[in-house]
Design an enzyme around this catalytic site. Structure first.
Site, short mmCIF file in Angstrom:
data_model
loop_
_atom_site.label_atom_id
_atom_site.label_comp_id
_atom_site.label_asym_id
_atom_site.label_seq_id
_atom_site.Cartn_x
_atom_site.Cartn_y
_atom_site.Cartn_z
CG HIS A 1 25.87 60.52 20.82
ND1 HIS A 1 24.60 59.94 20.73
CD2 HIS A 1 26.89 59.85 21.09
CE1 HIS A 1 24.86 58.90 21.27
NE2 HIS A 1 26.07 58.61 21.43
CG PHE A 2 26.19 59.24 16.22
CD1 PHE A 2 27.47 59.02 16.63
CD2 PHE A 2 24.90 58.51 16.66
CE1 PHE A 2 27.70 58.08 17.57
CE2 PHE A 2 25.55 57.68 17.60
CZ PHE A 2 26.60 57.40 18.18
#
Length: 156
Positions: free
Chosen positions: A57-58
């Site tokens: 993420h991410f």
């Protein structure tokens, strides 16, 4: 509250683990720096690149998931409730989150940020606590919400 780097801990991570059932990687409060029983608490969470959630993420642009910022605030709220009571009143108790209202996210939280988690009691009746929470980074609001939680008996 931007002077949080100089504030001394009222409760460190060892003391926090005596009050909360959470453990790494899901323990999202590093220390408590301000506390007024039945009123307010300020806690800190250092956000590092080593947080496991950043793997997905991410990967190219790591951002702390908003739901985990809310969880950090909820953990601070649980600390406010348990620290406000006498040790024998919270022995064998656990704080359960009952609801979140009005959650808002103002800006991303990224590796290197330090979350300042401020929670205030708005109402308490018996074992049920209502609190507001505001998360800040460098004095800027990054998230806010209202929480309702209950102190209940631990199941054995």
């Amino acid at each position: 509250m931007s002077e949080s780097a100089e504030r001394k801990s009222i409760l460190d991570v060892v003391g926090i683990q005596e009050l909360l059932p959470h453990r790494p990687p899901f323990l999202l409060v590093d220390r408590v720096v301000e506390f007024e029983a039945h009123r307010r608490l300020v806690a800190l969470k250092g956000v590092t690149m080593n947080e496991p959630f950043f793997q997905g993420h991410f990967p190219a642009q790591p951002v702390m998931p908003g739901v985990l910022i809310l969880e950090a605030l909820a953990q601070a709220a649980a600390l406010l409730a348990t620290m406000s009571l006498k040790p024998d009143e919270v022995k064998d108790k656990i704080t359960y989150l009952m609801g979140i209202d009005g959650a808002r996210f103002r800006r991303p939280v990224v590796p290197g940020d330090r979350l300042e988690l401020e929670v205030e009691v708005t109402k308490q009746k018996g074992a049920v606590w209502k609190q507001t929470g505001v998360a800040r980074v460098d004095g800027q609001v990054v998230a806010e919400a209202e929480f309702m939680a209950m102190l209940a008996d631990r199941e054995r």
